[in-house]
Design a protein around this motif. Structure first.
Motif, PDB file in Angstrom:
ATOM      1  N   TYR A  30      12.172 -48.270  -5.705  1.00  0.00           N
ATOM      2  CA  TYR A  30      12.632 -49.398  -5.039  1.00  0.00           C
ATOM      3  C   TYR A  30      13.956 -49.621  -4.961  1.00  0.00           C
ATOM      4  O   TYR A  30      14.869 -49.687  -5.985  1.00  0.00           O
ATOM      5  N   PRO A  31      14.781 -49.275  -3.819  1.00  0.00           N
ATOM      6  CA  PRO A  31      14.240 -48.810  -2.267  1.00  0.00           C
ATOM      7  C   PRO A  31      13.658 -47.446  -2.668  1.00  0.00           C
ATOM      8  O   PRO A  31      13.975 -46.687  -3.458  1.00  0.00           O
ATOM      9  N   LEU A  53      19.081 -43.113 -16.011  1.00  0.00           N
ATOM     10  CA  LEU A  53      18.894 -44.326 -16.478  1.00  0.00           C
ATOM     11  C   LEU A  53      18.591 -44.460 -17.943  1.00  0.00           C
ATOM     12  O   LEU A  53      18.912 -45.262 -18.743  1.00  0.00           O
ATOM     13  N   ARG A  54      17.568 -43.298 -18.528  1.00  0.00           N
ATOM     14  CA  ARG A  54      17.071 -43.729 -19.910  1.00  0.00           C
ATOM     15  C   ARG A  54      18.366 -42.910 -20.477  1.00  0.00           C
ATOM     16  O   ARG A  54      18.483 -43.412 -21.820  1.00  0.00           O
ATOM     17  N   ARG A  55      19.087 -42.149 -19.960  1.00  0.00           N
ATOM     18  CA  ARG A  55      20.284 -41.534 -20.856  1.00  0.00           C
ATOM     19  C   ARG A  55      21.359 -42.553 -20.844  1.00  0.00           C
ATOM     20  O   ARG A  55      22.398 -42.428 -21.878  1.00  0.00           O
ATOM     21  N   LEU A  56      21.472 -43.650 -20.073  1.00  0.00           N
ATOM     22  CA  LEU A  56      22.779 -44.511 -19.895  1.00  0.00           C
ATOM     23  C   LEU A  56      22.976 -45.231 -21.603  1.00  0.00           C
ATOM     24  O   LEU A  56      24.217 -45.433 -21.725  1.00  0.00           O
ATOM     25  N   PRO A  57      22.063 -45.767 -21.921  1.00  0.00           N
ATOM     26  CA  PRO A  57      22.241 -46.640 -23.235  1.00  0.00           C
ATOM     27  C   PRO A  57      23.126 -45.399 -24.369  1.00  0.00           C
ATOM     28  O   PRO A  57      24.163 -45.969 -24.910  1.00  0.00           O
ATOM     29  N   ARG A  58      22.749 -44.473 -24.341  1.00  0.00           N
ATOM     30  CA  ARG A  58      23.405 -43.124 -25.102  1.00  0.00           C
ATOM     31  C   ARG A  58      24.790 -42.845 -24.476  1.00  0.00           C
ATOM     32  O   ARG A  58      25.641 -42.800 -25.679  1.00  0.00           O
ATOM     33  N   GLU A 114      11.290 -36.559  -5.961  1.00  0.00           N
ATOM     34  CA  GLU A 114      12.154 -35.909  -6.917  1.00  0.00           C
ATOM     35  C   GLU A 114      13.470 -36.728  -7.346  1.00  0.00           C
ATOM     36  O   GLU A 114      14.003 -36.640  -8.588  1.00  0.00           O
ATOM     37  N   THR A 115      13.970 -37.343  -6.109  1.00  0.00           N
ATOM     38  CA  THR A 115      15.429 -37.848  -6.726  1.00  0.00           C
ATOM     39  C   THR A 115      15.163 -39.290  -7.475  1.00  0.00           C
ATOM     40  O   THR A 115      15.680 -39.456  -8.333  1.00  0.00           O
ATOM     41  N   HIS A 116      14.002 -39.861  -7.286  1.00  0.00           N
ATOM     42  CA  HIS A 116      13.557 -41.027  -8.172  1.00  0.00           C
ATOM     43  C   HIS A 116      13.446 -40.744  -9.571  1.00  0.00           C
ATOM     44  O   HIS A 116      14.007 -41.300 -10.471  1.00  0.00           O
ATOM     45  N   LEU A 117      12.632 -39.508  -9.790  1.00  0.00           N
ATOM     46  CA  LEU A 117      12.518 -38.934 -11.000  1.00  0.00           C
ATOM     47  C   LEU A 117      13.938 -38.672 -11.750  1.00  0.00           C
ATOM     48  O   LEU A 117      14.327 -38.977 -12.994  1.00  0.00           O
ATOM     49  N   GLU A 118      14.873 -37.930 -10.701  1.00  0.00           N
ATOM     50  CA  GLU A 118      16.194 -37.757 -11.628  1.00  0.00           C
ATOM     51  C   GLU A 118      16.831 -39.116 -11.728  1.00  0.00           C
ATOM     52  O   GLU A 118      17.640 -39.081 -12.984  1.00  0.00           O
ATOM     53  N   MET A 119      16.752 -40.097 -11.215  1.00  0.00           N
ATOM     54  CA  MET A 119      17.435 -41.328 -11.453  1.00  0.00           C
ATOM     55  C   MET A 119      16.839 -41.958 -12.374  1.00  0.00           C
ATOM     56  O   MET A 119      17.723 -42.648 -13.172  1.00  0.00           O
ATOM     57  N   GLN A 120      15.549 -41.861 -12.683  1.00  0.00           N
ATOM     58  CA  GLN A 120      14.929 -42.430 -13.975  1.00  0.00           C
ATOM     59  C   GLN A 120      15.542 -41.823 -15.027  1.00  0.00           C
ATOM     60  O   GLN A 120      15.515 -42.452 -16.245  1.00  0.00           O
ATOM     61  N   LYS A 121      15.598 -40.363 -15.000  1.00  0.00           N
ATOM     62  CA  LYS A 121      16.148 -39.633 -16.298  1.00  0.00           C
ATOM     63  C   LYS A 121      17.561 -40.134 -16.653  1.00  0.00           C
ATOM     64  O   LYS A 121      17.936 -40.340 -17.916  1.00  0.00           O
TER      65      LYS A 121
END
Length: 356
Positions: free
Chosen positions: A324-325, A339-344, A330-337
């Motif tokens: 969303y959007p 995002l998970r790294r962002l706090p660190r 494959e782009t979405h999966l990279e974005m989520q990866k």
């Protein structure tokens, strides 16, 4: 009534082994199967369950050692779910609807009902309706004036078919579906806030009071052959032209198709999908649960969209979408990866450079 292993294998076009005269009356998961059940173990991971039940015959994966599993007979399924489709068709007796038109059904004298029809009590069929042969219509269904439905229809409890709706052969409609309600179409005398936001993408010069004027729906709904509509799904009629659903398309429960939408052939629209008005969906499109499609866009042939994907712009043929959007999966999966790294990353950045 039971079926022999030989009969089932023949109907499925599958190989069988052992005592083909064994008769089963139903199917069950391996661990709960009794002696008159066909145990369903189309994958080796279900093999252990056979010993926990008491089935003597099973539907197994290709190459399974059925004798080592203690069975008297086996059917081998190279493609398990496809075999399940054929088996379930054999074993499903369908709803019990008495032949003929029930005395408590209300059928307009001008309606034409095909031979072999079974129409349950409290069905209402309006003026000029044409229903093809062998229709089965369960209780509390209403079919409005001028609707036309092809051969071998199955319309279940409480479904509503609106005026002038045209439906092809072998139609299946689950309980509570509504086909041919008016579209959700309104306009304001002056440019509305919605129109302004579409143009400016968020900027507003001011907010003014506005009221909505209804645009009536003069079109209807056209549905092809071999279409299935799920429970409580809704398909709105078109404003001028018909809303259309192509041959072989399947809509799950609670799917909403807006006015003027054109859905192609052999599409699969899963639960809670919403397609806004005047959008076009190509052939063989799969929209997983809770997908949304914006109005006035085109989704190309063979697009697959993962669950909860929101498609706001045209999607080219063959694209696999997620998010969303919507973006390429494959782009979405990279974005989520990322995002998970962002706090660190933020924690590291907040410590700043070492000044000692």
């Amino acid at each position: 009534m039971g079926h022999s292993i030989a009969d089932i294998a023949k109907a499925l076009g599958a190989e069988a082994a052992g005592d083909l005269s064994v008769v089963v009356t139903g199917a069950a998961e391996p661990a709960s199967a009794t002696a008159d059940h066909l145990a369903l173990a189309m994958d080796p991971k279900y093999a252990d369950g056979i010993g926990k039940g008491s089935a003597v015959a099973a539907l197994l994966w290709q190459g399974a050692d059925w004798q080592a599993l203690g069975l008297k007979a086996a059917i081998f399924a190279p493609r398990g779910r496809l075999a399940m489709a054929g088996l379930s068709r054999m074993l499903d007796a369908g709803p019990v609807i008495a032949d003929g038109i029930h005395a408590m059904a209300l059928v307009d004298p001008s309606a034409q009902i095909g031979e072999g029809a079974a129409i349950a009590p409290f069905v209402v069929i309006g003026a000029g309706v044409v229903i093809g042969p062998n229709a089965r219509i369960a209780s509390h269904v209403s079919i409005a004036e001028g609707a036309r439905i092809g051969a071998d229809a199955l319309i279940l409890q409480g479904a509503r078919i609106g005026a002038r709706v045209v439906i092809g052969d072998r139609f299946i409609c689950q309980p509570g579906a509504v086909i041919g309600a008016d579209g959700f179409s309104f306009v304001t005398p002056e440019k509305s806030g919605v129109e302004e936001i579409r143009e400016t993408l968020g900027k507003r010069d001011g907010v003014t009071a506005q009221s909505w004027t209804r645009i009536h729906s003069l079109g209807a709904v056209s549905i092809g052959d071999d279409v299935e509509i799920g429970a409580n799904a809704c398909i709105d009629r078109g404003t001028i032209r018909d809303t259309a659903i192509g041959d072989g398309t399947k809509l799950d429960n609670l799917v909403h198709i807006g006015h003027n939408v054109q859905v192609g052939q052999d599409c699969l629209l899963c639960g809670q999908v919403g397609v806004a008005g005047s959008s076009r969906i190509g052939n063989r499109v799969v929209l997983a649960g809770q997908c949304g499609v914006n109005d006035n866009i085109f989704v190309g042939d063979d697009v697959i969209a993962g669950g909860a994907t929101k498609i706001f712009t045209n999607a080219p043929a063959g694209r696999v979408l997620l998010g969303y959007p919507a973006v390429k999966m494959e782009t979405h999966l990279e974005m989520q990866k990322a995002l998970r790294r962002l706090p660190r990353w933020m924690k590291t950045a907040s410590q700043g450079p070492d000044k000692t």
